[in-house]
Design a protein around this motif. Structure first.
Motif, PDB file in Angstrom:
ATOM      1  N   LEU A  60      -2.646 -16.274  -3.047  1.00 51.70           N
ATOM      2  CA  LEU A  60      -2.641 -14.043  -3.588  1.00 51.70           C
ATOM      3  C   LEU A  60      -1.956 -13.746  -1.527  1.00 51.70           C
ATOM      4  CD1 LEU A  60      -5.300 -13.553  -5.187  1.00 51.70           C
ATOM      5  CD2 LEU A  60      -3.187 -13.852  -5.673  1.00 51.70           C
ATOM      6  N   MET A  61      -2.552 -14.240  -0.236  1.00 47.79           N
ATOM      7  CA  MET A  61      -2.365 -13.934   0.730  1.00 47.79           C
ATOM      8  C   MET A  61      -0.635 -13.808   1.221  1.00 47.79           C
ATOM      9  SD  MET A  61      -3.438 -12.462   3.293  1.00 47.79           S
ATOM     10  CE  MET A  61      -5.579 -12.785   3.139  1.00 47.79           C
ATOM     11  N   VAL A  85       4.748  -7.119   2.065  1.00 48.18           N
ATOM     12  CA  VAL A  85       4.630  -6.468   3.690  1.00 48.18           C
ATOM     13  C   VAL A  85       6.349  -6.831   4.102  1.00 48.18           C
ATOM     14  CG1 VAL A  85       4.387  -6.640   6.116  1.00 48.18           C
ATOM     15  CG2 VAL A  85       2.427  -6.777   3.756  1.00 48.18           C
ATOM     16  N   ALA A  86       7.048  -7.570   4.052  1.00 47.99           N
ATOM     17  CA  ALA A  86       7.898  -8.355   4.206  1.00 47.99           C
ATOM     18  C   ALA A  86       9.725  -7.599   3.572  1.00 47.99           C
ATOM     19  CB  ALA A  86       8.347  -9.463   4.362  1.00 47.99           C
ATOM     20  N   VAL A  91      -8.556 -12.533   0.046  1.00 47.55           N
ATOM     21  CA  VAL A  91      -8.037 -11.644  -1.063  1.00 47.55           C
ATOM     22  C   VAL A  91      -8.218 -12.102  -1.943  1.00 47.55           C
ATOM     23  CG1 VAL A  91      -5.334 -12.641  -1.327  1.00 47.55           C
ATOM     24  CG2 VAL A  91      -6.465 -10.380  -1.443  1.00 47.55           C
ATOM     25  N   SER A  92      -8.568 -12.065  -3.669  1.00 49.49           N
ATOM     26  CA  SER A  92      -8.745 -12.074  -4.655  1.00 49.49           C
ATOM     27  C   SER A  92      -8.285 -11.075  -5.441  1.00 49.49           C
ATOM     28  CB  SER A  92     -10.003 -12.508  -4.340  1.00 49.49           C
ATOM     29  OG  SER A  92     -10.735 -10.729  -4.319  1.00 49.49           O
ATOM     30  N   ARG A 148      -3.414  -5.105  -1.022  1.00 51.55           N
ATOM     31  CA  ARG A 148      -1.377  -4.701  -0.577  1.00 51.55           C
ATOM     32  C   ARG A 148      -1.145  -3.453  -0.158  1.00 51.55           C
ATOM     33  NH1 ARG A 148       0.473  -5.061  -6.442  1.00 51.55           N
ATOM     34  NH2 ARG A 148       0.528  -2.976  -5.746  1.00 51.55           N
ATOM     35  N   ASP A 149      -1.915  -2.535  -0.627  1.00 57.24           N
ATOM     36  CA  ASP A 149      -1.923  -1.364  -0.046  1.00 57.24           C
ATOM     37  C   ASP A 149      -2.056  -1.080   1.047  1.00 57.24           C
ATOM     38  OD1 ASP A 149      -0.827  -1.071  -2.615  1.00 57.24           O
ATOM     39  OD2 ASP A 149      -2.233  -0.112  -3.904  1.00 57.24           O
TER      40      ASP A 149
END
Length: 369
Positions: free
Chosen positions: A170-171, A178-179, A220-221, A229-230
């Motif tokens: 998930l990370m 983000v990229a 993150v889960s 993410r946001d």
């Protein structure tokens, strides 16, 4: 008693060999563990088993039962195999070997150990299969040569490429998002290399973005994926707004390699430090943190700034060691007026004798948590 396996017969390097399909339940029984630690290196046919690797591979199997993937095991047999070819298919058939045959692994001992542990936790895996490449046993010299040949051309893939292709993590998904969604990152992230060539048209690596997101979010889960993410979007967008040089590269007013030669704020060490500082900043100021980030503009990010020496830089090089990352994060916290732990303060004091930083640390007396 004999065991039989569906198999193919081939020839490589003037030697006959077989590729057999074996049920996982047979792997621990046929491929017995040999503790090579009892022998000096010149008498071993394998590297020593690194037991710390086994739990990670075991978890990979158990957590991805519907999609785990292994390459073939490679082993040597010391027996007379009986290959019964199918009618009309001379190289396809059934391979028979005595049950008591000891198969010595040339490549795959950690996979073998992890399979054994996974079967203990989930016996339902027993009927799944793995391919095994079998060569005839010759002598220790040949075994050592096989190990060398199998590993001499092995190359691990880059961290950036692993992140790009790892759809389970998930990370990794957040770093890739983000990229692709932050304007200053779009088209500026190398998703293949772990470091940038001198004349690269990119500013960042995906590995560096991943590390920065990990430092910011920590974990993150599935339940909090959208929220994390946001938050990453908001944070890195706010960070980018305070680095006008990044925007100059996007508008072609500054070349990427020129920015990297003069400034350090696109380097993996600094991106991680920004993420780690951001974690503390958001925890301390859950509402005001975007305004606090504006203080990034007051920092001298040039390589020639003596403040970076001993913290993020050694001479003309940016250093990407764990301690340098942590000291860089502490330095940024100091610049943004955040509290340091006693450990962070001591480490930062030990890393630099720059008067401006020493003065800032003295001002922190009574503010250390």
């Amino acid at each position: 008693m004999k065991l039989s396996f569906p198999a193919m017969r081939g020839r490589m390097g003037h030697r006959d060999y077989f590729v057999a399909m074996m049920k996982l339940t047979l792997v621990p029984k046929l491929f017995r563990f040999r503790d090579w630690a009892e022998l000096p290196p010149e008498q071993r046919a394998q590297r020593l088993l690194q037991k710390s690797r086994i739990p990670e591979i075991t978890r990979y199997i158990l957590e991805n039962e519907d999609g785990y993937l292994f390459s073939s095991l490679t082993a040597s047999y010391d027996c007379e195999p009986n290959f019964q070819a199918l009618a009309g298919h001379a190289e396809i058939g059934l391979l028979e070997i005595p049950f008591e045959t000891e198969l010595v692994i040339n490549d795959g001992q950690h996979r073998r150990a992890a399979i054994e542990e996974a079967l203990k936790e989930n016996p339902r895996l027993a009927n799944e299969t793995i391919s095994v490449v079998l060569f005839p046993w010759e002598d220790l010299d040949r075994m050592q040569q096989m190990f060398s040949d199998l590993n001499r051309t092995a190359r691990t893939t880059s961290k950036s490429l692993n992140i790009l292709y790892n759809h389970r993590d998930l990370m990794s998904q957040i770093a890739l998002a983000v990229a692709e969604h932050i304007d200053e990152f779009k088209g500026m992230v190398d998703k293949d290399r772990i470091s940038l060539p001198l004349r690269s048209p990119k500013l960042f690596t995906l590995g560096a973005i991943y590390d920065a997101a990990s430092a910011l979010l920590v974990s993150v889960s599935e339940p909090d994926f959208d929220q994390k993410r946001d938050l990453a979007f908001d944070f890195f967008r706010a960070v980018a707004e305070n680095f006008p040089e990044w925007r100059k590269v996007k508008s072609a007013d500054l070349k990427p390699y020129e920015l990297r030669q003069e400034f350090i704020h696109t380097h993996a060490t600094i991106l991680w430090a920004i993420g780690a500082m951001g974690h503390t900043l958001i925890s301390t100021f859950p509402v005001e943190w975007p305004d606090k980030l504006k203080m990034l503009r007051s920092i001298d990010w040039r390589r020639i700034n003596r403040e970076w020496q001993g913290i993020a830089m050694a001479g003309t090089d940016v250093v990407n060691r764990r301690q340098n990352r942590m000291d860089s994060a502490s330095f940024l916290k100091l610049k943004l007026g955040l509290k340091l732990t006693p450990t962070e303060e001591r480490s930062l004091k030990g890393a630099t004798d720059t008067p401006s930083i020493v003065a800032d640390l003295k001002k922190l007396v009574g503010k250390i948590v």
